[in-house]
Design a protein around this motif. Structure first.
Motif, mmCIF file in Angstrom:
data_model
loop_
_atom_site.group_PDB
_atom_site.id
_atom_site.type_symbol
_atom_site.label_atom_id
_atom_site.label_comp_id
_atom_site.label_asym_id
_atom_site.label_seq_id
_atom_site.Cartn_x
_atom_site.Cartn_y
_atom_site.Cartn_z
ATOM 1 N N ALA A 58 0.839 -1.205 0.000
ATOM 2 C CA ALA A 58 0.000 0.000 0.000
ATOM 3 C C ALA A 58 0.869 1.248 0.000
ATOM 4 O O ALA A 58 0.567 2.218 -0.710
ATOM 5 C CB ALA A 58 -0.937 -0.001 1.203
ATOM 6 N N ALA A 59 1.943 1.262 0.763
ATOM 7 C CA ALA A 59 2.835 2.419 0.813
ATOM 8 C C ALA A 59 3.484 2.661 -0.552
ATOM 9 O O ALA A 59 3.598 3.812 -0.985
ATOM 10 C CB ALA A 59 3.897 2.223 1.884
ATOM 11 N N MET A 60 3.898 1.585 -1.213
ATOM 12 C CA MET A 60 4.486 1.747 -2.555
ATOM 13 C C MET A 60 3.457 2.304 -3.531
ATOM 14 O O MET A 60 3.765 3.197 -4.315
ATOM 15 C CB MET A 60 5.018 0.410 -3.076
ATOM 16 N N ARG A 61 2.228 1.791 -3.477
ATOM 17 C CA ARG A 61 1.186 2.255 -4.398
ATOM 18 C C ARG A 61 0.818 3.719 -4.114
ATOM 19 O O ARG A 61 0.611 4.490 -5.042
ATOM 20 C CB ARG A 61 -0.046 1.360 -4.292
ATOM 21 N N ASN A 88 2.625 10.255 -9.579
ATOM 22 C CA ASN A 88 1.918 10.397 -10.857
ATOM 23 C C ASN A 88 0.947 11.576 -10.853
ATOM 24 O O ASN A 88 0.581 12.062 -11.921
ATOM 25 C CB ASN A 88 1.167 9.111 -11.192
ATOM 26 N N ALA A 89 0.552 12.037 -9.667
ATOM 27 C CA ALA A 89 -0.386 13.147 -9.571
ATOM 28 C C ALA A 89 0.297 14.493 -9.778
ATOM 29 O O ALA A 89 -0.368 15.486 -10.038
ATOM 30 C CB ALA A 89 -1.079 13.141 -8.199
ATOM 31 N N THR A 90 1.617 14.507 -9.704
ATOM 32 C CA THR A 90 2.326 15.790 -9.857
ATOM 33 C C THR A 90 2.764 16.019 -11.271
ATOM 34 O O THR A 90 2.773 15.220 -12.109
ATOM 35 C CB THR A 90 3.573 15.850 -8.943
#
Length: 66
Positions: free
Chosen positions: A54-57, A64-66
């Motif tokens: 979960a931390a990696m995702r 990817n949001a930036t």
């Protein structure tokens, strides 16, 4: 012959930032030593894997949001 439980799902790629397998969440040392670990050690590690993945995702999603 005893079967050893493993979280491996055959998606064997190491995330460079986390140095963990993106498929199962284990470190290279954990993957290499898996067969030699006790059942208790393997269960402890397996309990940690969902949080690692979960931390990696989450990190990838933020990147990817930036």
């Amino acid at each position: 012959m005893t079967t050893i439980e493993t979280p491996c799902n055959k998606v064997c790629t190491i995330d460079a930032a986390f140095t963990l397998c993106v498929g199962c969440g284990r470190s290279m040392a954990e993957i290499a030593g898996w067969i030699g670990f006790t059942a208790q050690e393997r269960r402890r590690i397996m309990a940690e894997l969902p949080g690692r993945i979960a931390a990696m995702r989450d990190s990838a999603a933020r990147a990817n949001a930036t």
